[in-house]
Motif scaffolding. Structure first.
Motif, PDB file in Angstrom:
ATOM      1  N   TYR A  13       0.856  -1.180   0.000  1.00  0.00           N
ATOM      2  CA  TYR A  13       0.000   0.000   0.000  1.00  0.00           C
ATOM      3  C   TYR A  13       0.903   1.244   0.000  1.00  0.00           C
ATOM      4  N   CYS A  14       0.581   2.209  -0.784  1.00  0.00           N
ATOM      5  CA  CYS A  14       1.324   3.468  -0.921  1.00  0.00           C
ATOM      6  C   CYS A  14       2.697   3.312  -1.571  1.00  0.00           C
ATOM      7  N   PHE A  15       2.947   2.204  -2.240  1.00  0.00           N
ATOM      8  CA  PHE A  15       4.185   2.064  -3.007  1.00  0.00           C
ATOM      9  C   PHE A  15       4.084   2.986  -4.211  1.00  0.00           C
ATOM     10  N   GLY A  16       5.063   3.852  -4.390  1.00  0.00           N
ATOM     11  CA  GLY A  16       5.035   4.829  -5.469  1.00  0.00           C
ATOM     12  C   GLY A  16       5.261   4.206  -6.827  1.00  0.00           C
ATOM     13  N   LEU A  17       4.255   4.285  -7.676  1.00  0.00           N
ATOM     14  CA  LEU A  17       4.345   3.774  -9.040  1.00  0.00           C
ATOM     15  C   LEU A  17       4.882   4.870  -9.960  1.00  0.00           C
ATOM     16  N   CYS A  18       5.330   4.492 -11.137  1.00  0.00           N
ATOM     17  CA  CYS A  18       5.876   5.463 -12.079  1.00  0.00           C
ATOM     18  C   CYS A  18       5.229   5.288 -13.443  1.00  0.00           C
ATOM     19  N   ALA A  19       4.729   6.397 -13.985  1.00  0.00           N
ATOM     20  CA  ALA A  19       4.080   6.375 -15.290  1.00  0.00           C
ATOM     21  C   ALA A  19       4.956   6.995 -16.370  1.00  0.00           C
ATOM     22  N   ALA A  20       6.209   7.281 -16.058  1.00  0.00           N
ATOM     23  CA  ALA A  20       7.106   7.911 -17.038  1.00  0.00           C
ATOM     24  C   ALA A  20       7.316   6.973 -18.220  1.00  0.00           C
ATOM     25  N   GLU A  21       6.879   7.381 -19.378  1.00  0.00           N
ATOM     26  CA  GLU A  21       6.953   6.539 -20.567  1.00  0.00           C
ATOM     27  C   GLU A  21       8.298   6.621 -21.273  1.00  0.00           C
ATOM     28  N   ASN A  27      11.681  -0.601 -18.470  1.00  0.00           N
ATOM     29  CA  ASN A  27      11.446  -2.046 -18.565  1.00  0.00           C
ATOM     30  C   ASN A  27      12.010  -2.823 -17.390  1.00  0.00           C
ATOM     31  N   THR A  28      12.974  -2.246 -16.665  1.00  0.00           N
ATOM     32  CA  THR A  28      13.585  -2.947 -15.531  1.00  0.00           C
ATOM     33  C   THR A  28      13.278  -2.291 -14.201  1.00  0.00           C
ATOM     34  N   CYS A  29      12.431  -1.270 -14.193  1.00  0.00           N
ATOM     35  CA  CYS A  29      12.097  -0.562 -12.955  1.00  0.00           C
ATOM     36  C   CYS A  29      10.840  -1.164 -12.329  1.00  0.00           C
ATOM     37  N   LYS A  51       6.456  15.472 -12.859  1.00  0.00           N
ATOM     38  CA  LYS A  51       7.305  16.663 -12.952  1.00  0.00           C
ATOM     39  C   LYS A  51       8.622  16.453 -12.202  1.00  0.00           C
ATOM     40  N   ALA A  52       8.563  15.735 -11.075  1.00  0.00           N
ATOM     41  CA  ALA A  52       9.785  15.440 -10.314  1.00  0.00           C
ATOM     42  C   ALA A  52      10.682  14.496 -11.096  1.00  0.00           C
ATOM     43  N   VAL A  53      10.085  13.510 -11.738  1.00  0.00           N
ATOM     44  CA  VAL A  53      10.853  12.553 -12.549  1.00  0.00           C
ATOM     45  C   VAL A  53      11.501  13.288 -13.719  1.00  0.00           C
ATOM     46  N   GLU A  54      10.753  14.152 -14.359  1.00  0.00           N
ATOM     47  CA  GLU A  54      11.269  14.928 -15.490  1.00  0.00           C
ATOM     48  C   GLU A  54      12.402  15.864 -15.055  1.00  0.00           C
ATOM     49  N   ALA A  55      12.287  16.447 -13.859  1.00  0.00           N
ATOM     50  CA  ALA A  55      13.300  17.379 -13.356  1.00  0.00           C
ATOM     51  C   ALA A  55      14.626  16.693 -13.045  1.00  0.00           C
ATOM     52  N   MET A  56      14.607  15.380 -12.823  1.00  0.00           N
ATOM     53  CA  MET A  56      15.845  14.655 -12.513  1.00  0.00           C
ATOM     54  C   MET A  56      16.771  14.560 -13.716  1.00  0.00           C
ATOM     55  N   LYS A  57      16.232  14.594 -14.905  1.00  0.00           N
ATOM     56  CA  LYS A  57      17.015  14.593 -16.157  1.00  0.00           C
ATOM     57  C   LYS A  57      18.154  13.583 -16.139  1.00  0.00           C
ATOM     58  N   GLY A  58      17.816  12.351 -16.190  1.00  0.00           N
ATOM     59  CA  GLY A  58      18.862  11.316 -16.232  1.00  0.00           C
ATOM     60  C   GLY A  58      18.628  10.245 -15.202  1.00  0.00           C
ATOM     61  N   GLU A  59      19.564  10.089 -14.279  1.00  0.00           N
ATOM     62  CA  GLU A  59      19.497   9.037 -13.259  1.00  0.00           C
ATOM     63  C   GLU A  59      18.366   9.298 -12.269  1.00  0.00           C
ATOM     64  N   CYS A  60      17.391   8.442 -12.263  1.00  0.00           N
ATOM     65  CA  CYS A  60      16.247   8.567 -11.352  1.00  0.00           C
ATOM     66  C   CYS A  60      16.633   8.043  -9.981  1.00  0.00           C
ATOM     67  N   GLU A  61      16.438   8.858  -8.974  1.00  0.00           N
ATOM     68  CA  GLU A  61      16.778   8.442  -7.612  1.00  0.00           C
ATOM     69  C   GLU A  61      15.754   7.470  -7.020  1.00  0.00           C
ATOM     70  N   TYR A  62      14.652   7.280  -7.719  1.00  0.00           N
ATOM     71  CA  TYR A  62      13.604   6.381  -7.239  1.00  0.00           C
ATOM     72  C   TYR A  62      13.599   5.030  -7.957  1.00  0.00           C
ATOM     73  N   TYR A  63      14.562   4.826  -8.820  1.00  0.00           N
ATOM     74  CA  TYR A  63      14.651   3.569  -9.565  1.00  0.00           C
ATOM     75  C   TYR A  63      14.834   2.387  -8.615  1.00  0.00           C
ATOM     76  N   LEU A  64      14.021   1.347  -8.814  1.00  0.00           N
ATOM     77  CA  LEU A  64      14.151   0.088  -8.083  1.00  0.00           C
ATOM     78  C   LEU A  64      14.189  -1.040  -9.110  1.00  0.00           C
ATOM     79  N   PRO A  65      15.236  -1.849  -9.126  1.00  0.00           N
ATOM     80  CA  PRO A  65      15.289  -2.933 -10.112  1.00  0.00           C
ATOM     81  C   PRO A  65      14.221  -3.994  -9.831  1.00  0.00           C
TER      82      PRO A  65
END
Length: 146
Positions: A13-21, A27-29, A51-65
């Motif tokens: 519950y409340c796990f942050g999902l990502c819709a960044a296309e 594919n591995t996140c 907007k936060a994902v877009e502002a990171m411009k590159g390496e996403c700090e929220y990436y989980l394999p």
């Protein structure tokens, strides 16, 4: 070989999902994979702010394999392998680390032990004289949601 299906009911519950296309690692996140498997009967989900994902411009700090981790399930066999004197020290040491409720949940296998927690159990058991081939009652492969 049959491809494993993703079980959305295991997403916390409340796990942050990502819709960044346009993410190169989508594919591995685990966040994106979970997003792709949200059932239609789930009207609301927790999402990363695009907007936060877009502002990171590159390496996403929220990436989980989306790689499964080997969790241990219960350590009754180790607790029983210790002498009476050592078992008290073993129990008290782990209760000091995790708390009494969590200790008993982990001992019985109701709560899974992460690889780091497994190492704590093994190190303490060895220190107290329990040298075994196997320290845990069972293992399961699950995603790491943290």
């Amino acid at each position: 070989m049959e491809k494993e299906t993703f079980d959305y009911s295991k997403v916390p519950y409340c796990f942050g999902l990502c819709a960044a296309e346009d993410c190169s690692r989508a594919n591995t996140c685990l966040r994106r994979v979970a997003y792709n498997h949200v059932p239609a009967d789930v009207p609301f989900t927790s999402m990363l702010n695009p907007k936060a994902v877009e502002a990171m411009k590159g390496e996403c700090e929220y990436y989980l394999p989306n790689v499964k981790v080997r969790y241990a399930k219960g350590f009754v066999r180790t607790a029983r392998a210790l002498s009476v004197n050592a078992s008290g020290t073993f129990r008290c040491s782990l209760i000091n680390l995790w708390g009494i409720r969590r200790y008993y949940q982990m001992r019985k296998g109701e709560v899974l032990l992460s690889p780091a927690e497994q190492q704590q159990v093994i190190a303490l058991a060895k220190k107290l004289g329990a040298h075994q081939e196997e320290y845990f009652d069972a293992y399961v492969e699950e995603y790491s949601w943290t």
